[in-house]
Design a protein around this motif. Structure first.
Motif, PDB file in Angstrom:
ATOM      1  N   VAL A 250      -3.817  10.173  -0.950  1.00  0.00           N
ATOM      2  CA  VAL A 250      -4.387   9.694  -2.214  1.00  0.00           C
ATOM      3  C   VAL A 250      -5.470  10.626  -2.739  1.00  0.00           C
ATOM      4  N   GLU A 251      -6.069  11.415  -1.847  1.00  0.00           N
ATOM      5  CA  GLU A 251      -7.230  12.223  -2.215  1.00  0.00           C
ATOM      6  C   GLU A 251      -7.044  13.032  -3.504  1.00  0.00           C
ATOM      7  N   PRO A 252      -5.948  13.793  -3.651  1.00  0.00           N
ATOM      8  CA  PRO A 252      -5.841  14.626  -4.875  1.00  0.00           C
ATOM      9  C   PRO A 252      -5.895  13.811  -6.161  1.00  0.00           C
ATOM     10  N   TRP A 253      -5.422  12.548  -6.119  1.00  0.00           N
ATOM     11  CA  TRP A 253      -5.331  11.759  -7.354  1.00  0.00           C
ATOM     12  C   TRP A 253      -6.670  11.105  -7.677  1.00  0.00           C
ATOM     13  N   LEU A 254      -7.587  11.061  -6.686  1.00  0.00           N
ATOM     14  CA  LEU A 254      -8.929  10.551  -6.967  1.00  0.00           C
ATOM     15  C   LEU A 254      -9.722  11.520  -7.831  1.00  0.00           C
ATOM     16  N   ALA A 255      -9.318  12.801  -7.779  1.00  0.00           N
ATOM     17  CA  ALA A 255     -10.055  13.823  -8.521  1.00  0.00           C
ATOM     18  C   ALA A 255      -9.558  14.023  -9.946  1.00  0.00           C
ATOM     19  N   VAL A 256      -8.477  13.346 -10.324  1.00  0.00           N
ATOM     20  CA  VAL A 256      -7.940  13.510 -11.684  1.00  0.00           C
ATOM     21  C   VAL A 256      -8.845  12.762 -12.658  1.00  0.00           C
ATOM     22  N   PRO A 257      -9.426  13.441 -13.641  1.00  0.00           N
ATOM     23  CA  PRO A 257     -10.341  12.751 -14.578  1.00  0.00           C
ATOM     24  C   PRO A 257      -9.589  11.787 -15.484  1.00  0.00           C
ATOM     25  N   VAL A 258     -10.113  10.571 -15.613  1.00  0.00           N
ATOM     26  CA  VAL A 258      -9.485   9.571 -16.478  1.00  0.00           C
ATOM     27  C   VAL A 258     -10.435   9.067 -17.548  1.00  0.00           C
ATOM     28  N   GLY A 259     -11.730   9.413 -17.444  1.00  0.00           N
ATOM     29  CA  GLY A 259     -12.697   8.988 -18.456  1.00  0.00           C
ATOM     30  C   GLY A 259     -13.396   7.704 -18.060  1.00  0.00           C
ATOM     31  N   PRO A 260     -14.620   7.506 -18.538  1.00  0.00           N
ATOM     32  CA  PRO A 260     -15.421   6.331 -18.151  1.00  0.00           C
ATOM     33  C   PRO A 260     -14.810   5.002 -18.589  1.00  0.00           C
ATOM     34  N   ALA A 261     -14.095   4.995 -19.726  1.00  0.00           N
ATOM     35  CA  ALA A 261     -13.519   3.732 -20.199  1.00  0.00           C
ATOM     36  C   ALA A 261     -12.458   3.229 -19.238  1.00  0.00           C
ATOM     37  N   ALA A 262     -11.581   4.125 -18.801  1.00  0.00           N
ATOM     38  CA  ALA A 262     -10.532   3.737 -17.856  1.00  0.00           C
ATOM     39  C   ALA A 262     -11.130   3.306 -16.520  1.00  0.00           C
ATOM     40  N   GLU A 263     -12.154   4.025 -16.060  1.00  0.00           N
ATOM     41  CA  GLU A 263     -12.789   3.670 -14.789  1.00  0.00           C
ATOM     42  C   GLU A 263     -13.426   2.279 -14.889  1.00  0.00           C
ATOM     43  N   ALA A 264     -14.109   2.018 -15.983  1.00  0.00           N
ATOM     44  CA  ALA A 264     -14.752   0.715 -16.160  1.00  0.00           C
ATOM     45  C   ALA A 264     -13.726  -0.405 -16.223  1.00  0.00           C
ATOM     46  N   ALA A 265     -12.634  -0.174 -16.963  1.00  0.00           N
ATOM     47  CA  ALA A 265     -11.589  -1.190 -17.075  1.00  0.00           C
ATOM     48  C   ALA A 265     -10.951  -1.459 -15.711  1.00  0.00           C
TER      49      ALA A 265
ATOM     50  N   THR B 144       0.833  -1.200   0.000  1.00  0.00           N
ATOM     51  CA  THR B 144       0.000   0.000   0.000  1.00  0.00           C
ATOM     52  C   THR B 144       0.867   1.249   0.000  1.00  0.00           C
ATOM     53  N   TYR B 145       1.881   1.232   0.833  1.00  0.00           N
ATOM     54  CA  TYR B 145       2.741   2.409   0.938  1.00  0.00           C
ATOM     55  C   TYR B 145       3.491   2.664  -0.370  1.00  0.00           C
ATOM     56  N   ALA B 146       3.980   1.593  -0.995  1.00  0.00           N
ATOM     57  CA  ALA B 146       4.688   1.751  -2.272  1.00  0.00           C
ATOM     58  C   ALA B 146       3.763   2.334  -3.332  1.00  0.00           C
ATOM     59  N   HIS B 147       2.493   1.980  -3.272  1.00  0.00           N
ATOM     60  CA  HIS B 147       1.579   2.399  -4.333  1.00  0.00           C
ATOM     61  C   HIS B 147       1.097   3.834  -4.173  1.00  0.00           C
ATOM     62  N   LEU B 148       1.424   4.473  -3.039  1.00  0.00           N
ATOM     63  CA  LEU B 148       1.215   5.921  -2.977  1.00  0.00           C
ATOM     64  C   LEU B 148       2.043   6.607  -4.066  1.00  0.00           C
ATOM     65  N   ALA B 149       3.312   6.193  -4.200  1.00  0.00           N
ATOM     66  CA  ALA B 149       4.174   6.777  -5.226  1.00  0.00           C
ATOM     67  C   ALA B 149       3.729   6.359  -6.615  1.00  0.00           C
ATOM     68  N   VAL B 150       3.295   5.102  -6.762  1.00  0.00           N
ATOM     69  CA  VAL B 150       2.843   4.625  -8.071  1.00  0.00           C
ATOM     70  C   VAL B 150       1.633   5.430  -8.542  1.00  0.00           C
ATOM     71  N   THR B 151       0.688   5.670  -7.634  1.00  0.00           N
ATOM     72  CA  THR B 151      -0.509   6.428  -8.001  1.00  0.00           C
ATOM     73  C   THR B 151      -0.152   7.846  -8.419  1.00  0.00           C
ATOM     74  N   GLU B 152       0.706   8.504  -7.634  1.00  0.00           N
ATOM     75  CA  GLU B 152       1.081   9.875  -7.987  1.00  0.00           C
ATOM     76  C   GLU B 152       1.858   9.917  -9.303  1.00  0.00           C
TER      77      GLU B 152
END
Length: 817
Positions: free
Chosen positions: A781-796, A716-724
């Motif tokens: 993680v909060e700021p990266w939840l707000a980055v728009p990625v589009g419905p296709a990416a969200e569904a995938a 989980t901790y490593a994926h903070l950097a991966v997400t950003e």
């Protein structure tokens, strides 16, 4: 998308040739004794029209670029041949033309033989400082700096310096310039120059190219210019650094990431232009050593502006930094300090490569810079003793919980890790005959010992010893894992670390060292291929060591049997070891690579530099901590079927293992990901974030197999950097397949990370501090939840998560059955 071309750097330094002839006949002069012969067709003396137009051009440039100051050197030939009146007029025109707020630093560089009080009174009136060429004592100076009839110039130059040392003229004394001849006594040369109390000394390598190489007298070894300068350096330090030496000061500055004081070192873009006696603009004078007409631009003060000159291809090339260097230079561990050496010294005519070559002094520069670096910088940031107090502050814990951790926080982790390593080594090493040397070093050369104890794989070795044979202790467990009696442990490791520290401390000693797979190993330094097995006696002294018939210095370049640890200079004096020699490096879950060949070393060096630039751009919150704590990268063997492979060993703080991926952005991601594990492991050595007795397994959204609490926390901790990282890639990439992939990756990893944090907080196993840490991760993680990625990416991403959960449930159910 390629970066936009960088605009030319404005000129702030000017060399004005006020006279085109000289009253000495120095046989090493680049103007009259090398390839360029253009001086024959130039005016003997600059006239007022050229001076006036030059002053106008400089002023115009200063106004356009709002320069706070310009630096002008009146030069030649011998500038004093122009006469006091013309020199005074040059000063008047320059000062009158410059716009308000732009200061003038005006100097003259002379051989000194004509300097008299009339000149000095004039210079005092106009604020002209004086630099003088002098190659040392009489024997050294007269080897080259003589009159045409062979007479010595030494006495006249000393008389000139004597005038400058008078109280009424002392403020005009700018310093001494000495051209190196390796057949001169370096100590005698420095002593002679220091005796003249100069404000500064500048040592210059003699001008040479690959077509006309520098002399290398028999018996002086392969790097005589480095050896000569290092002898000067040692004497300079013995004397307490009595005067600034531009070469040494530039090395010290560039190793710390600062600008160089000379164009012959560092990557700073050139901002110098030459004005010849006829008003033609030229590039640096040193180019006259390359080929006839090499410095010419085709521009003049009468027809062209300095902005036009700055756009000349030759000028642009000398302002292009790392991109303008040969491939070998870009991969060199000291490139940010060396800068490829003086531009003129790179010239080669026989293969058409021009200036895209290493310096003809490449080996000398490498040895000089690495020796200065390793004698002055490698242990500066390493705590010599345990830090006061082991626990982190609330501020530091909050920084780390957010995924980051600044430089001071990571240094605190490193200090605590050093304290743990000291205790682990002491638990093993007291049974070793080398322990007496270790304790002696700790008492008298603690920094040298700490530099070795900070090596990540020293702790890995100690944990293996304490955990007992076959434990695999380097890969798991806390700082006190194991507990076996160290009798029968691998005590050869004590001798290895003691020898490495003693060599760093320049101690004289003799120690038997184990031969492992045909090599004697020195942690942090390298290995010597001696063949066979058993033991080999290593004899060390202040200049180096001998073992197995090999005599070398630990800071010497490799020669086949001596294989030093290679370091990659990334930025601002920070280097990372590419560790491919230490047998203890096999502490990761993937097999390590063998010794890198030169091609692979270059590939790694270039990829790491590019990756570091990407980390600075895309993960700026992580970069300071990585720089403060990452000391070692261990190359791993490629993964199966092209899979990207990386790991961090729990007992090897400061190291990551990576198989070099195909692209630098992937390498940037792997470095950031693995260093997260390094940081959290160090936190867990100091603080309990969860109940260590809880043996349950949990769902990690990115894996089909159940994970223990520490594994879930680590991922989980490593994926903070991966997400950003993926959020940054979405931001910087242009529309296209790469950006679509980045959107998909961001959608998946932010979902995984939030889900894992919820799994942790719902486990009931977190301590109060662990709850606080998990809250910090969720906030990050909060700021990266707000980055728009589009419905296709969200569904995938939702589909992938559901598939992973189904596979996990099936596996758990199968295990229960």
């Amino acid at each position: 998308m390629p970066p936009a071309p960088r605009p030319p750097v404005p000129f702030s330094q000017y060399v004005i040739k006020v006279h085109g002839r000289c009253d000495l006949a120095c046989d090493h002069c680049y103007v009259y004794e090398h390839a360029d012969t253009s001086w024959r067709g130039k005016a003997r003396v600059i006239d007022e029209a050229v001076l006036a137009r030059t002053a106008e051009r400089i002023a115009e440039h200063a106004r356009t670029h709002r320069l706070p100051a310009v630096h002008v050197v009146l030069h030649g030939g011998e500038p004093l041949l122009a006469g006091p009146a013309r020199l005074g007029r040059a000063a008047e025109l320059l000062r009158a033309a410059l716009p308000p707020g732009c200061a003038l630093d005006l100097r003259i560089h002379t051989n000194g033989v004509r300097l008299n009080t009339r000149h000095l009174d004039l210079f005092a009136e106009h604020g002209i400082k004086v630099g003088i060429s002098l190659d040392g004592d009489r024997a050294a100076n007269d080897r080259h700096r003589r009159f045409a009839d062979g007479r010595s110039s030494h006495a006249k130059v000393l008389a000139a310096v004597g005038l400058l040392r008078r109280p009424e003229y002392r403020h005009l004394y700018a310093g001494l310039l000495c051209t190196i001849d390796v057949e001169n006594d370096p100590v005698a040369v420095l002593d002679a120059l220091v005796a003249l109390e100069p404000p500064r000394v500048d040592f210059l390598l003699p001008h040479a190219t690959w077509a006309d190489p520098p002399k290398r007298p028999d018996g002086l070894g392969p790097t005589p210019y480095a050896d000569w300068l290092l002898a000067v350096y040692r004497r300079w330090e013995e004397l307490g650094r009595p005067v600034p030496v531009r070469t040494f000061d530039s090395i010290h500055r560039t190793l710390r990431g600062r600008s160089s004081l000379t164009e012959s070192l560092g990557l700073d873009p050139s901002d110098l232009v030459v004005v010849e006696t006829d008003g033609s603009f030229e590039q640096a004078d040193s180019l006259k050593t390359a080929y006839d007409g090499a410095p010419e631009t085709g521009f003049t003060v009468f027809e062209h502006s300095l902005d036009q000159v700055a756009a000349h291809p030759g000028m642009v090339e000398r302002q292009s930094g790392l991109a303008g260097l040969a491939e070998e230079c870009r991969a060199c561990p000291v490139v940010r300090s060396c800068g490829g050496g003086l531009y003129a010294h790179r010239y080669r005519a026989d293969d058409g490569s021009g200036f895209r070559n290493p310096s003809v002094f490449c080996g000398d520069l490498l040895k000089l810079i690495t020796t200065v670096r390793d004698r002055t910088t490698p242990t500066a940031a390493v705590p010599a003793q345990d830090p006061p107090g082991a626990a982190l502050t609330d501020r530091q814990l909050d920084e780390l919980a957010a995924g980051y951790g600044g430089a001071d926080t990571v240094r605190a982790l490193a200090g605590a890790q050093l304290g743990l390593t000291r205790r682990l080594v002491a638990a093993v090493a007291t049974a070793s005959p080398a322990w007496e040397l270790v304790t002696s070093l700790d008492a008298g050369d603690g920094a040298a010992l700490s530099a070795v104890l900070t090596h990540p794989y020293v702790r890995a070795w100690a944990v293996r010893c304490l955990a007992g044979p076959g434990s695999g202790g380097a890969g798991s467990g806390g700082p006190g894992s194991g507990g076996a009696d160290p009798v029968g442990a691998d005590l050869g490791g004590v001798a290895e670390l003691a020898a490495a520290a003693a060599l760093r401390a320049r101690r004289s000693f003799e120690l038997p060292l184990p031969v492992r797979a045909g090599a004697v190993h020195l942690p942090t330094l390298g290995r010597v291929l001696v063949g066979g097995a058993g033991e080999a006696v290593l004899t060390g002294d202040p200049e180096g060591f001998e073992v197995g018939g090999v005599r070398t210095g630990w800071d010497a370049p490799g020669d086949g049997r001596w294989q030093p640890v290679r370091r990659v200079a990334l930025a601002d004096g920070w280097t990372v070891a590419l560790e491919d020699t230490d047998p203890q490096r096999d502490s990761h879950q993937w097999p390590v690579a063998e010794r890198l060949d030169e091609a692979e070393l270059r590939a790694w060096s270039g990829a790491l530099r590019e990756a570091w630039e990407l980390i600075g751009r895309d993960l700026p919150g992580y970069a300071p901590g990585i720089r403060a704590g990452l000391s070692t990268l261990t190359p791993l063997r490629p993964g199966p079927a092209g899979r990207d492979v990386s790991a961090a060993a729990r007992q090897a703080f400061g190291a990551v293992g990576i198989a070099r991926p195909a692209a630098a952005p992937t390498l940037a991601l792997l470095v950031a990901h693995e260093f997260q594990h390094v940081k959290l492991g160090a936190v867990l050595d100091l603080h309990d974030l969860y109940d260590r007795t809880d043996q349950r397994l949990f769902h990690a959204p990115w894996r089909p197999d159940p994970r223990p609490l520490e594994g879930l926390f680590q991922g989980t901790y490593a994926h903070l950097a991966v997400t950003e990282y993926w959020a940054a890639r979405v931001r910087v990439l242009a529309d296209g397949p790469e950006r679509e992939n980045a959107r998909f990756q961001l959608a998946g990893w932010r979902s995984h990370t939030v889900g894992a944090i919820e799994e942790l907080t719902g486990s009931g196993a977190l301590t109060p501090l662990g709850e606080r840490f998990a809250t910090g991760m969720r906030t990050a993680v909060e700021p990266w939840l707000a980055v728009p990625v589009g419905p296709a990416a969200e569904a995938a991403a939702r589909a992938a998560a559901a598939e992973n959960l189904a596979r996990w449930r099936a596996r758990v159910a199968a295990g229960a059955g």
